[in-house]
Scaffold this motif. Structure first.
Motif, PDB file in Angstrom:
ATOM      1  N   ILE A 121      66.380  67.280  62.064  1.00  9.52           N
ATOM      2  CA  ILE A 121      66.865  68.776  62.041  1.00  9.52           C
ATOM      3  C   ILE A 121      68.341  69.014  62.087  1.00  9.52           C
ATOM      4  O   ILE A 121      69.163  68.449  62.829  1.00  9.52           O
ATOM      5  N   ASP A 122      69.177  69.422  61.033  1.00 12.53           N
ATOM      6  CA  ASP A 122      70.413  69.715  60.763  1.00 12.53           C
ATOM      7  C   ASP A 122      70.693  70.980  60.345  1.00 12.53           C
ATOM      8  O   ASP A 122      69.940  71.770  60.360  1.00 12.53           O
ATOM      9  N   ASP A 123      71.857  71.140  59.889  1.00 10.63           N
ATOM     10  CA  ASP A 123      72.370  72.370  59.046  1.00 10.63           C
ATOM     11  C   ASP A 123      73.498  72.365  58.506  1.00 10.63           C
ATOM     12  O   ASP A 123      74.242  71.436  58.226  1.00 10.63           O
ATOM     13  N   VAL A 124      73.656  73.455  57.563  1.00  8.31           N
ATOM     14  CA  VAL A 124      74.897  73.579  56.910  1.00  8.31           C
ATOM     15  C   VAL A 124      76.284  73.397  57.714  1.00  8.31           C
ATOM     16  O   VAL A 124      76.230  73.747  58.926  1.00  8.31           O
ATOM     17  N   PRO A 125      77.409  72.904  57.030  1.00  6.77           N
ATOM     18  CA  PRO A 125      78.621  72.660  57.877  1.00  6.77           C
ATOM     19  C   PRO A 125      79.085  74.066  58.303  1.00  6.77           C
ATOM     20  O   PRO A 125      78.942  75.086  57.829  1.00  6.77           O
ATOM     21  N   PRO A 126      79.633  73.871  59.612  1.00  5.84           N
ATOM     22  CA  PRO A 126      79.713  72.819  60.620  1.00  5.84           C
ATOM     23  C   PRO A 126      78.318  72.276  61.192  1.00  5.84           C
ATOM     24  O   PRO A 126      77.569  73.285  61.752  1.00  5.84           O
ATOM     25  N   LYS A 127      77.917  71.169  60.835  1.00  2.00           N
ATOM     26  CA  LYS A 127      76.671  70.391  61.133  1.00  2.00           C
ATOM     27  C   LYS A 127      76.421  70.449  62.655  1.00  2.00           C
ATOM     28  O   LYS A 127      77.503  70.611  63.516  1.00  2.00           O
ATOM     29  N   LEU A 128      75.079  70.187  63.013  1.00  2.00           N
ATOM     30  CA  LEU A 128      74.877  70.023  64.350  1.00  2.00           C
ATOM     31  C   LEU A 128      75.801  68.906  65.266  1.00  2.00           C
ATOM     32  O   LEU A 128      75.704  67.818  64.609  1.00  2.00           O
ATOM     33  N   THR A 129      76.049  68.962  66.390  1.00  2.00           N
ATOM     34  CA  THR A 129      76.829  67.876  67.092  1.00  2.00           C
ATOM     35  C   THR A 129      75.624  67.142  67.740  1.00  2.00           C
ATOM     36  O   THR A 129      74.709  67.512  67.851  1.00  2.00           O
ATOM     37  N   PRO A 130      76.292  65.739  68.381  1.00  2.00           N
ATOM     38  CA  PRO A 130      75.171  65.033  69.047  1.00  2.00           C
ATOM     39  C   PRO A 130      74.462  65.665  70.080  1.00  2.00           C
ATOM     40  O   PRO A 130      73.348  65.660  70.486  1.00  2.00           O
ATOM     41  N   ASP A 131      75.502  66.661  70.634  1.00  4.34           N
ATOM     42  CA  ASP A 131      74.750  67.213  71.924  1.00  4.34           C
ATOM     43  C   ASP A 131      73.891  68.091  71.606  1.00  4.34           C
ATOM     44  O   ASP A 131      72.750  68.519  72.235  1.00  4.34           O
ATOM     45  N   GLU A 132      74.078  68.878  70.602  1.00  6.95           N
ATOM     46  CA  GLU A 132      73.281  69.922  70.029  1.00  6.95           C
ATOM     47  C   GLU A 132      71.926  69.367  69.799  1.00  6.95           C
ATOM     48  O   GLU A 132      70.714  69.877  69.798  1.00  6.95           O
ATOM     49  N   LYS A 133      71.913  68.089  69.229  1.00  3.38           N
ATOM     50  CA  LYS A 133      70.709  67.473  68.466  1.00  3.38           C
ATOM     51  C   LYS A 133      69.956  66.893  69.791  1.00  3.38           C
ATOM     52  O   LYS A 133      68.783  66.316  69.429  1.00  3.38           O
ATOM     53  N   ARG A 134      70.291  67.033  70.975  1.00  2.00           N
ATOM     54  CA  ARG A 134      69.514  66.605  71.975  1.00  2.00           C
ATOM     55  C   ARG A 134      68.562  67.816  72.442  1.00  2.00           C
ATOM     56  O   ARG A 134      67.692  67.623  73.269  1.00  2.00           O
TER      57      ARG A 134
END
Length: 357
Positions: A121-134
């Motif tokens: 899961i991601d999103d349009v820019p600004p894309k998710l950060t590594p911390d957010e992907k946790r």
């Protein structure tokens, strides 16, 4: 993935809806245990004054409500207005999604502890950060993911309250977050391979005998410049939402059939994120909660769980009192729409209509 009508129209918004809560009920009679689920019962037998409910109806009509349904221990004690029209659900969509999650978690299809990064899961820019992907799926349901990306169907109030990106770790801070709610919808569709609305028809609406629900009236609302994750917009009648509330009040069972896992009903309506520690208001899995023995319980008279929606929509479940309250607004029209303050008064009037209050 089944095709579904979508829209890119600007949203009508969603209401945080955690301030419309409960009051204490003392009743002198309840429906008999042998009555069929969702049969009708007189207000008197359910412990309500009919004349007081007439006053509730007059007030609701004067401030722009469209329908009310009340049920005690699975029996309908009061109906007013157009209870069969499928109005927009607004934020009441979230408990509906939560119920679907419970079913598919029980099936072993969805893992609440999978991270959005692991699920792609991601999103349009600004894309998710590594911390957010946790952030995990569980964090999305609890509204404490720490992901503060733009989202579809945000109100201006929600946008103004949104924290800065990266300001909180996943699981650290409650924020009523349409990004998380919408991403949970995307995850449901991708992991299960099911359309949300068709799954709801098959897993819940059909088994509990919803009369008015039509999954073809529901749609996905995209705002692609902000996010790739759409809001999933349910339409449902007051009667059918009351059936859903009774399903939860009956701990996920309907006429002897297990529809939602009992453990999920309890877990999803237990506080997992703190909205207000001082008041004792929390959030479960897409349900607002009021803790027992809290300041808010003292103020309003009871503990329980609920969700509210833009314009004044209410779905409230009072487990200890075996009561479900549903009030609907036609937000497709020009109004007037009652809003949260009027909704609180309406709930107080309903609870005050009981014998002994």
């Amino acid at each position: 993935m089944p095709l579904r009508r979508t829209t890119n129209a600007a949203p009508t918004g969603r209401s945080v809806g955690v301030a419309i809560l409960l009051a204490c009920i003392w009743c002198t009679a309840v429906p008999t245990a042998t009555a069929a689920i969702f049969d009708s019962v007189s207000p008197e037998d359910a412990g309500f004054w009919p004349e007081s409910l007439d006053e509730v109806a007059a007030y609701a009509d004067s401030i722009g409500y469209a329908a009310i349904v009340l049920a005690r221990d699975g029996q309908v004690l009061f109906e007013w207005g157009d209870v069969s029209s499928n109005y927009q659900c607004h934020s009441i969509r979230k408990p509906l999604m939560s119920a679907l999650y419970g079913i598919y978690v029980e099936k072993g299809v969805i893992d609440l502890d999978a991270t959005v990064g692991e699920l792609g899961i991601d999103d349009v820019p600004p894309k998710l950060t590594p911390d957010e992907k946790r952030a995990t799926v569980r964090h999305l349901l609890e509204a404490n993911s720490g992901v503060y990306h733009d989202a579809a169907a945000e109100t201006q109030e929600m946008e103004n309250a949104r924290p800065e990106r990266g300001s909180h770790e996943p699981g650290e801070h409650f924020y009523y977050n349409n990004w998380g709610f919408n991403a949970a919808g995307t995850i449901f569709r991708e992991v299960t391979g099911e359309d949300i609305f068709e799954a709801f028809e098959e897993e819940i609406a059909g088994p509990i005998g919803m009369k008015d629900f039509d999954d073809s009236e529901c749609e996905y609302n995209y705002e692609r410049e902000d996010s790739e994750h759409p809001a999933y917009r349910f339409r449902m009648s007051a009667t059918d939402i009351a059936r859903f509330g009774v399903l939860y009040q009956q701990e996920g069972e309907w006429s002897g059939r297990r529809v939602i896992p009992r453990d999920w009903v309890e877990e999803s309506t237990t506080t997992h994120a703190v909205v207000s520690a001082d008041a004792g208001v929390g959030y479960g899995y897409m349900w607002a909660t009021v803790e027992r023995d809290s300041k808010y319980q003292t103020m309003i008279g009871a503990a329980g769980y609920l969700h509210a929606g833009l314009g004044g929509h209410i779905l409230a479940v009072f487990p200890d009192e075996e009561l479900v309250v549903v009030a609907r607004v036609d937000t497709d029209g020009d109004g007037p729409h009652p809003g949260e303050r009027a909704s609180l008064k309406l709930v107080n009037m309903i609870l005050g209509a009981q014998v002994g209050e």
